[in-house]
Scaffold this active site. Structure first.
Site, PDB file in Angstrom:
ATOM      1  N   CYS A 189      54.203  42.430  34.315  1.00  0.00           N
ATOM      2  CA  CYS A 189      54.634  43.872  34.858  1.00  0.00           C
ATOM      3  C   CYS A 189      54.441  44.442  33.716  1.00  0.00           C
ATOM      4  O   CYS A 189      53.610  45.981  34.064  1.00  0.00           O
ATOM      5  CB  CYS A 189      55.845  42.893  33.970  1.00  0.00           C
ATOM      6  SG  CYS A 189      57.851  43.976  33.740  1.00  0.00           S
ATOM      7  N   TYR A 190      54.221  44.770  32.457  1.00  0.00           N
ATOM      8  CA  TYR A 190      54.042  45.795  31.473  1.00  0.00           C
ATOM      9  C   TYR A 190      52.665  45.700  31.837  1.00  0.00           C
ATOM     10  O   TYR A 190      51.968  46.954  31.606  1.00  0.00           O
ATOM     11  CB  TYR A 190      55.223  45.891  30.121  1.00  0.00           C
ATOM     12  CG  TYR A 190      53.898  47.198  29.190  1.00  0.00           C
ATOM     13  CD1 TYR A 190      54.722  47.978  29.263  1.00  0.00           C
ATOM     14  CD2 TYR A 190      53.390  46.765  28.253  1.00  0.00           C
ATOM     15  CE1 TYR A 190      54.078  49.257  28.868  1.00  0.00           C
ATOM     16  CE2 TYR A 190      52.677  47.651  27.437  1.00  0.00           C
ATOM     17  CZ  TYR A 190      53.024  48.838  27.436  1.00  0.00           C
ATOM     18  OH  TYR A 190      52.635  49.620  26.873  1.00  0.00           O
ATOM     19  N   HIS A 228      58.451  39.128  37.444  1.00  0.00           N
ATOM     20  CA  HIS A 228      58.589  37.969  36.169  1.00  0.00           C
ATOM     21  C   HIS A 228      58.042  36.286  36.379  1.00  0.00           C
ATOM     22  O   HIS A 228      59.334  35.892  37.169  1.00  0.00           O
ATOM     23  CB  HIS A 228      59.229  37.898  35.257  1.00  0.00           C
ATOM     24  CG  HIS A 228      59.208  39.102  35.192  1.00  0.00           C
ATOM     25  ND1 HIS A 228      58.876  39.724  33.068  1.00  0.00           N
ATOM     26  CD2 HIS A 228      59.809  40.483  34.622  1.00  0.00           C
ATOM     27  CE1 HIS A 228      59.217  40.717  32.861  1.00  0.00           C
ATOM     28  NE2 HIS A 228      59.705  41.267  33.652  1.00  0.00           N
ATOM     29  N   GLU A 255      57.573  33.979  34.999  1.00  0.00           N
ATOM     30  CA  GLU A 255      57.897  33.024  33.927  1.00  0.00           C
ATOM     31  C   GLU A 255      59.585  32.997  33.686  1.00  0.00           C
ATOM     32  O   GLU A 255      59.675  31.417  33.161  1.00  0.00           O
ATOM     33  CB  GLU A 255      57.823  33.506  32.247  1.00  0.00           C
ATOM     34  CG  GLU A 255      59.015  34.615  32.084  1.00  0.00           C
ATOM     35  CD  GLU A 255      57.653  36.172  32.152  1.00  0.00           C
ATOM     36  OE1 GLU A 255      57.624  36.508  33.487  1.00  0.00           O
ATOM     37  OE2 GLU A 255      58.402  37.055  31.794  1.00  0.00           O
TER      38      GLU A 255
END
Ligand code: XMP
Length: 505
Positions: free
Chosen positions: A80-81, A167, A169
């Protein structure tokens, strides 16, 4: 030594990345995003992960890592970021878009690649981003897209750098574990050789380093976290450890005796501070205020013990990760001040060592089991630091404490009959300030309602209310009203977390 270091850019659930990596059998640690490349090299990791985060790489104040981390030639995964950081710092282009992409999305692989090998095509992933990568850096190719995002994953096999916009996770990403496993095993060449025992050795060594000489205190609270922390500290420090149990009067029935029985060899001092805590709580209704007052009293009581015994200035605490994050650790807004984290006043004169700070409760339980601790202790329900005080809505008085304690014991006893495998995370009672009308033995009563709360949860961060058998609810209701004077009605809390929290305060 951690095989993987996760650079933390501040997303609320970053520890989940570490947890998933540990679950895959690779030891992993989360470090601040601005750790220098030299410091990272000194830790000798085998791979790096750049985490998600709430910022935008497009603003000048964006948190960025030391550019030299890209000269370490480590296999790197951006999430992501973290992907946008890689795009920006390695010569790609990031743009912002008002639409963003939040929640479930369908990911389509556009080329065969090792990162997404074995993942369904298309596959459900979870997204949460406003910015997006518009152009990949030189050497990278696009690996996958979604309907709204042309670059949903990118990679450069030559430098072994990979990134995903989604994501992996979170559990909503169906094959997220496989994506992480592909990175760890196929791309970074790691092997799944981490065991709970390694964390034990590491924690014991860390406590030893933090307390090279002199004595340390460990605070036992009745919960599994503090018990495991105490056990590790005992292994590290032996008779240089003094265990203290502050009896704050807010503990569950039988708690003090239970702890004494569980630690027969520990030098355990039980401090009776019941009167002080009760006096300090008089007139306090606001939950945050209660937590702060209890945190303050706790430290005062501790400081007194330490002075009396002339002990070292180190306190070993069993803080676990959800306590850190929910108290507004690095990134999240404060939901509640957890008494062993946010409630401690800044003037506290002890240094705190928290060997379990990055673990989740089930990981702590695994460690407890590995350490050979008794099942009754390892499977003890989580219990909040501020104790029964946050299960009494309104003012805490001796009388109300006695009521909630007696009711709590009944709830636990009845629930444990139908939950031999510890499927339920917590089962407890909450006393309300209201009164309601009842009729007992032909006489009108005007007494308190009790709320029963039983939840299932993996780690305390989210929870669902337990579907108890009717017969259990019935027995709880009958017994509480019959056995606990002052309670004439029982209600069952059927709210999940979110939107509610587990505790009422
Ligand atoms: P909430 O109520 O925030 O609770 O959903 C999540 C989990 O944390 C426990 N809890 C605490 N644990 N100190 C602790 O050590 C605290 O101040 C504290 N407050 C809540 C709670 O029992 C649940 O398991």
């Amino acid at each position: 030594m951690a095989a993987v270091l996760v650079l933390d850019f501040g997303a609320q659930y970053n520890q989940l990345i570490a947890r998933r990596i540990r679950e895959a059998g690779v030891f992993c640690e989360v470090i601040p995003y601005d750790t220098t490349a030299a410091e990272i090299r000194a830790k000798a990791p085998r791979a790096l992960v750049l985490s998600g985060g709430p910022a935008s790489v497009l603003v000048p104040s964006a948190p960025l890592p030391d550019p030299a981390i890209f000269d370490l030639n480590l296999p790197t995964l951006g999430i992501c970021y973290g992907m946008q950081v890689m795009a920006r710092m390695l010569g790609g282009r990031v743009t912002t878009d008002d639409r963003g992409e939040y929640g479930k999305c369908s990911l389509t692989r556009v080329t065969d690649n090792p990162l997404l090998t074995g993942i369904d095509n298309p596959s459900t992933v979870w997204m949460s981003h406003g910015d997006r990568v518009e152009a990949v850096p030189a050497g990278f190719s696009v690996l996958a897209r979604t309907e709204a995002t042309a670059v949903a994953a990118m990679g450069d096999p030559a430098t072994n750098r990979w990134a995903v916009q989604f994501h992996p996770e979170v559990s909503h990403t169906h094959r997220g574990r496989e994506v992480l496993a592909n990175f760890l095993f196929r791309l970074a060449g790691l092997s799944a050789d981490w065991k709970a025992g390694d964390i034990i050795a590491q924690a014991v060594a860390a406590i030893g380093e933090a307390v090279p000489h002199g004595r340390a205190l460990v605070a036992l609270s009745g919960g599994v976290d503090s018990a495991v922390a105490a056990k590790l500290a005992e292994m590290a420090l032996g008779d240089r450890l003094q265990a203290v149990l502050i009896d704050n009067g807010l503990l569950r029935e039988g708690e003090v005796e239970g702890i004494q029985a569980a630690f027969p060899n520990l030098d355990l001092l039980v401090v009776d501070a019941r009167a002080e805590f009760l006096a300090a709580l008089t007139g306090i209704i606001d939950p945050e205020q209660k937590r702060k007052v209890i945190g303050r009293e706790f430290v005062t009581a501790f400081d007194r013990v330490r002075e009396r015994l002339g002990l070292a200035s180190v306190l070993v605490q069993g803080t676990v990760y959800p306590d850190v994050i929910e108290s507004g650790g690095r990134s999240a807004g404060t939901i509640k001040s957890h008494h062993n984290v946010g409630g401690l006043p800044p003037g506290m004169s002890m240094r705190v060592v928290e060997p379990l700070r990055w673990l989740f409760k089930d990981e702590v339980r695994r460690i407890g089991t590995e350490l050979g601790m008794p099942a009754a202790l390892v499977w003890r329900q989580p219990f909040p630091g501020p104790g029964l005080a946050v299960r009494i809505v309104g003012e805490v008085t001796a009388e109300r404490l006695a009521m909630v304690r007696a009711a709590d014991a009944i709830v636990r006893e009845e629930v444990s009959r139908v939950d031999p495998d510890h499927r339920f995370w917590q089962a407890f009672a909450v006393l309300l300030t209201l009164n309601s009308v009842g009729v007992m033995g032909d006489r009108r009563t005007y007494a308190h309602p009790l709320v029963v709360r039983v939840v299932q949860s993996e780690d305390g961060m989210t929870a669902d209310w337990a579907r108890l058998p009717d017969s259990t609810l019935e027995r709880i209701s009958q017994r509480v009203v019959a056995e606990v004077a002052g309670i004439n009605r029982v209600a069952y809390d059927i709210t999940s977390k979110p939107p509610a929290t587990i505790e009422w305060e």
